[in-house]
Scaffold this active site. Structure first.
Site, mmCIF file in Angstrom:
data_model
loop_
_atom_site.group_PDB
_atom_site.id
_atom_site.type_symbol
_atom_site.label_atom_id
_atom_site.label_comp_id
_atom_site.label_asym_id
_atom_site.label_seq_id
_atom_site.Cartn_x
_atom_site.Cartn_y
_atom_site.Cartn_z
ATOM 1 C CB ILE A 223 -0.806 -0.036 1.296
ATOM 2 C CG1 ILE A 223 -1.556 -1.288 1.214
ATOM 3 C CG2 ILE A 223 -2.055 1.129 1.331
ATOM 4 C CD1 ILE A 223 -2.460 -1.632 0.599
ATOM 5 N N GLY A 224 0.662 2.029 -0.988
ATOM 6 C CA GLY A 224 1.573 3.213 -1.142
ATOM 7 C C GLY A 224 0.721 4.600 -0.938
ATOM 8 C CE1 TYR A 225 -3.952 3.766 -0.446
ATOM 9 C CE2 TYR A 225 -4.297 3.370 1.903
ATOM 10 C CZ TYR A 225 -4.566 3.280 0.642
ATOM 11 O OH TYR A 225 -5.520 2.391 0.272
ATOM 12 C CB SER A 226 2.554 6.982 4.483
ATOM 13 O OG SER A 226 1.528 6.439 5.203
ATOM 14 C CD GLU B 75 -4.445 -1.021 6.504
ATOM 15 O OE1 GLU B 75 -4.620 -0.520 5.423
ATOM 16 O OE2 GLU B 75 -3.576 -0.788 7.394
ATOM 17 C CB THR C 190 -2.016 8.135 14.451
ATOM 18 O OG1 THR C 190 -2.810 9.187 14.620
ATOM 19 C CG2 THR C 190 -0.550 8.411 13.615
ATOM 20 C CG ASN C 191 -4.064 4.085 18.604
ATOM 21 O OD1 ASN C 191 -4.263 3.574 17.299
ATOM 22 N ND2 ASN C 191 -3.653 3.424 19.552
ATOM 23 C CD GLU C 192 -2.285 9.996 18.936
ATOM 24 O OE1 GLU C 192 -1.938 9.403 18.081
ATOM 25 O OE2 GLU C 192 -1.882 9.885 20.011
HETATM 26 C C1 LIG Z 1 4.602 -0.283 11.006
HETATM 27 C C2 LIG Z 1 4.063 0.496 9.892
HETATM 28 C C3 LIG Z 1 3.580 0.202 8.858
HETATM 29 C C4 LIG Z 1 3.017 1.004 8.122
HETATM 30 N N1 LIG Z 1 2.573 0.581 6.648
HETATM 31 C C5 LIG Z 1 2.276 1.320 5.883
HETATM 32 C C6 LIG Z 1 1.716 0.867 4.625
HETATM 33 O O1 LIG Z 1 1.900 -0.178 4.380
HETATM 34 N N2 LIG Z 1 1.485 1.760 3.643
HETATM 35 C C7 LIG Z 1 1.324 3.209 4.039
HETATM 36 O O2 LIG Z 1 0.772 3.850 3.178
HETATM 37 N N3 LIG Z 1 1.674 3.791 5.244
HETATM 38 C C8 LIG Z 1 1.856 2.905 6.173
HETATM 39 N N4 LIG Z 1 2.289 3.437 7.579
HETATM 40 C C9 LIG Z 1 2.253 4.640 7.764
HETATM 41 C C10 LIG Z 1 1.088 5.101 8.663
HETATM 42 O O3 LIG Z 1 -0.090 4.999 8.145
HETATM 43 C C11 LIG Z 1 1.431 6.529 9.179
HETATM 44 O O4 LIG Z 1 2.684 6.422 9.942
HETATM 45 C C12 LIG Z 1 0.336 7.225 9.810
HETATM 46 O O5 LIG Z 1 -0.596 7.623 9.166
HETATM 47 C C13 LIG Z 1 0.921 8.298 10.559
HETATM 48 O O6 LIG Z 1 1.675 9.156 9.785
HETATM 49 P P1 LIG Z 1 2.903 9.899 9.976
HETATM 50 O O7 LIG Z 1 4.097 8.701 10.542
HETATM 51 O O8 LIG Z 1 3.447 10.618 9.097
HETATM 52 O O9 LIG Z 1 2.765 10.637 11.380
HETATM 53 P P2 LIG Z 1 2.155 12.313 11.596
HETATM 54 O O10 LIG Z 1 0.972 12.412 10.875
HETATM 55 O O11 LIG Z 1 3.381 13.167 11.489
HETATM 56 O O12 LIG Z 1 1.785 12.405 13.169
HETATM 57 C C14 LIG Z 1 2.687 12.499 13.999
HETATM 58 C C15 LIG Z 1 1.972 12.607 15.551
HETATM 59 O O13 LIG Z 1 0.998 13.782 15.471
HETATM 60 C C16 LIG Z 1 -0.422 13.144 15.735
HETATM 61 N N5 LIG Z 1 -1.220 14.157 15.036
HETATM 62 C C17 LIG Z 1 -1.097 14.232 13.474
HETATM 63 N N6 LIG Z 1 -2.280 14.778 13.287
HETATM 64 C C18 LIG Z 1 -3.200 15.053 14.214
HETATM 65 C C19 LIG Z 1 -4.380 15.443 14.316
HETATM 66 N N7 LIG Z 1 -5.135 16.074 13.402
HETATM 67 N N8 LIG Z 1 -4.955 15.488 15.619
HETATM 68 C C20 LIG Z 1 -4.193 14.929 16.684
HETATM 69 N N9 LIG Z 1 -3.176 14.418 16.597
HETATM 70 C C21 LIG Z 1 -2.435 14.364 15.561
HETATM 71 C C22 LIG Z 1 -0.286 11.710 15.449
HETATM 72 O O14 LIG Z 1 -1.277 11.021 15.858
HETATM 73 C C23 LIG Z 1 1.122 11.272 15.787
HETATM 74 O O15 LIG Z 1 1.066 10.887 17.046
HETATM 75 C C24 LIG Z 1 2.840 2.400 8.370
HETATM 76 C C25 LIG Z 1 3.528 2.754 9.569
HETATM 77 C C26 LIG Z 1 3.957 2.093 10.363
HETATM 78 C C27 LIG Z 1 4.360 2.405 11.701
#
Ligand SMILES: Cc1cc2nc3c(=O)[nH]c(=O)nc-3n(C[C@H](O)[C@H](O)[C@H](O)COP(=O)(O)OP(=O)(O)OC[C@H]3O[C@@H](n4cnc5c(N)ncnc54)[C@H](O)[C@@H]3O)c2cc1C
Length: 389
Positions: A128-131, A245, A372-374
Site C-alpha cells: 500500500i503506497g499512501y504515506s 484494513e 494513528t490512534n489520535e
Molecule cells: C509499522 C508501520 C507500517 C505502516 N505501513 C504502511 C503501509 O503499508 N502503507 C502506507 O501508506 N503507510 C503505512 N504506514 C504509515 C502510517 O499510516 C503513518 O505512520 C500514519 O498515517 C501517521 O503518519 P506519520 O507517521 O506521518 O505521522 P504524523 O501524521 O506526522 O503524526 C505524528 C503525530 O502527530 C499526531 N497527529 C497528527 N495529526 C493530528 C491531528 N489532526 N490530531 C491529533 N493528533 C495528530 C499523530 O497522531 C502522531 O502521534 C505504516 C506505519 C507503520 C508505523
C-alpha cells in the site's frame, strides 16, 4: 465462542480446521516460522501456503461467488482470518481482506478480470503506497505527482512505510493528479507491478525487527487503464480500503495473551495459592476480558459489512482497542515476569520465547500503522458520536 456462532458458521469452522489439520505439516511449519519472524510480509513459504489455499478454494471466503469466492458472510471471513492467525499462518493480509473487496466495489470490469482471479489463486500481493515523508495523518497533502502523457501517467515522488513492498507483486498507489490545494479532491489511485522500471525499494527496520520500506518513484509509467475509479476520485478507494484494513486487526492480542498464560502455567502460577500467583491470575483474567472485547469489536464490524454497510467509527474503535491492548498485554506480562522478561527474543533463555519482549518493542508502531490512534479517536468522535470538530 461456539454458542455465538450459528450452526452453519460452526460447520464452516469445523471444515476449515479439518482442512488446515490435513495440510502438509512441513509446509505449515515452515510458513508458521516465517510468519512469526515477520508477519508483515509473507515470503517464500507464505506465498506457497496461500497458493495451496487458493488452489483448494479457501481464499475469498466472503467474496461473491461471481468473483470466485465462497459467497459466505463477512463473519465467516472473520472466523477464517482468526483461525489462520491463531495458528500463526498468513491469511492473505491486505490483499485479500482489503484491496480485493475494494476492487470488487470500485474497480473497472477489466481490472476485476485481471486481478481478482489471481488474488484468489494466492498469486498476487499488494503493498500500500499512501504515506509520504510529509503526508501521513494528513494524507490529503500527498505530493507524489502523476502527469498524463498519452495513454500513461508518469509518476514521480516518494512513499514511505510501504510495508511488504520488497515482496509484493503490485503497488496500490495514491498519487496527486490535481493541484496540491485540491487536497483529497485531486488524488487518484493507480495499480502498478512492483517490477516496473522506475521503482526503487529501500528497507526500514522497525524497533520490533519487522521490515517496512521507503519506495522511490522516478518517471514510473502507469497505463491510465490501471487507474481505479475516475481521475481525482481515488479518495473513495483509499478510505474504503483503510476501513476494511482496520477491521482485520483483532487476533494478535489473543495470541500474545496465550504466550503469557503459557509462561504462567509453566511457572506453576495458574493454580498456586500465593499473593504473587493471585496477581498473575487476576491480571490474566482481566486481560482475557479485554481480548474478548477486541474480538467483539471485530465481530461487530463483520456484522455491519454483512448488512452491506462499511464500518467507519467501528473500524477505528477496533483498531485503537487492538493496538493499545497488544501493548498492555506485553507490558503487564513483562512486569509479572520480572527482570528475566528483558531477555530478548531470539535467546533460548527468554521467557515466553521472547514473544512478549518483542511484542512490547513492536507494539508502539501500531499506534501509527493503519492511521494513528489520535486520528482514529477523531473519527470515533465525529463519525461515530456525531460530535463537531
Ligand atoms: C509499522 C508501520 C507500517 C505502516 N505501513 C504502511 C503501509 O503499508 N502503507 C502506507 O501508506 N503507510 C503505512 N504506514 C504509515 C502510517 O499510516 C503513518 O505512520 C500514519 O498515517 C501517521 O503518519 P506519520 O507517521 O506521518 O505521522 P504524523 O501524521 O506526522 O503524526 C505524528 C503525530 O502527530 C499526531 N497527529 C497528527 N495529526 C493530528 C491531528 N489532526 N490530531 C491529533 N493528533 C495528530 C499523530 O497522531 C502522531 O502521534 C505504516 C506505519 C507503520 C508505523
Amino acid at each position: 465462542m461456539k454458542s455465538l456462532l450459528s450452526q452453519g458458521q460452526w460447520a464452516f469452522l469445523t471444515d476449515l480446521r479439518a482442512y488446515l489439520d490435513g495440510l502438509d505439516p512441513a509446509l505449515v511449519e515452515a510458513t508458521r516460522r516465517e510468519n512469526i519472524e515477520d508477519p508483515m510480509q509473507p515470503r517464500e513459504h507464505g506465498r506457497a501456503f496461500l497458493r495451496r489455499l487458493g488452489a483448494d478454494g479457501w481464499l475469498g471466503v466472503s467474496w461473491p461467488r461471481e468473483f470466485g469466492g465462497q459467497g459466505r458472510s463477512p463473519l465467516e471471513h472473520w472466523l477464517f482470518a482468526e483461525e489462520l492467525y491463531d495458528r500463526r499462518l498468513p491469511n492473505g493480509l491486505l490483499t485479500l481482506n482489503s484491496i480485493g473487496p475494494v476492487l470488487i466495489r470500485l474497480g473497472g470490469e477489466a481490472q476485476k478480470r485481471q486481478y481478482l482471479p489471481r488474488i484468489l489463486a494466492g498469486d498476487l500481493e499488494f503493498a500500500i503506497g499512501y504515506s509520504e515523508p510529509d503526508a501521513g495523518s494528513d494524507l490529503a497533502s500527498l505530493r507524489t505527482r502523476a502527469v498524463r502523457d498519452g495513454d500513461d501517467y508518469v509518476v514521480n515522488g516518494q512513499k514511505i512505510w510501504t510495508t511488504g513492498a520488497s515482496v509484493a507483486t503490485h503497488l496500490w498507489l495514491a498519487v496527486r493528479t490535481g493541484s496540491v490545494e485540491s487536497r483529497h479532491k485531486g488524488v487518484s489511485l493507480l495499480i502498478t507491478p512492483m517490477d516496473a522500471p522506475g521503482i526503487t525499494v529501500r528497507p526500514i527496520i522497525t524497533q520490533g525487527g519487522e521490515r517496512t520500506n521507503a519506495v522511490f518513484l522516478d518517471d514510473l509509467r502507469v497505463p491510465a487503464e490501471q487507474r481505479v475509479g475516475e481521475e481525482n476520485e481515488g479518495w473513495a478507494a483509499i478510505t474504503a480500503a483503510l476501513n476494511f484494513e482496520r477491521m482485520f486487526y483483532h487476533n494478535e492480542p489473543r495470541w500474545e495473551l496465550r504466550q503469557l498464560v503459557g509462561w504462567a502455567d509453566a511457572a506453576g502460577l495458574l493454580d498456586e495459592d500465593t499473593a504473587a500467583a493471585h496477581e498473575v491470575q487476576t491480571t490474566i483474567g482481566e486481560l482475557a476480558v479485554d481480548v474478548e472485547i477486541c474480538r467483539l469489536f471485530a465481530q461487530r464490524g463483520a456484522r455491519i459489512l454483512a448488512e452491506g454497510r462499511v464500518p467507519y467509527a467501528e473500524a477505528s474503535a477496533n483498531k485503537v482497542w487492538w493496538g493499545e491492548l497488544r501493548q498492555r498485554i506485553c507490558d503487564l506480562g513483562l512486569d509479572l515476569i520480572g527482570e528475566d522478561g528483558t531477555v530478548a527474543y531470539g535467546s533460548e533463555f527468554a521467557p515466553a520465547q521472547g514473544h512478549l519482549e518483542r511484542g512490547l518493542r513492536s507494539s508502539p508502531v501500531w499506534r501509527f500503522g493503519g492511521g494513528t490512534n489520535e486520528i482514529q479517536l477523531d473519527i470515533i468522535a465525529t463519525r461515530g458520536l456525531g460530535m463537531t470538530k
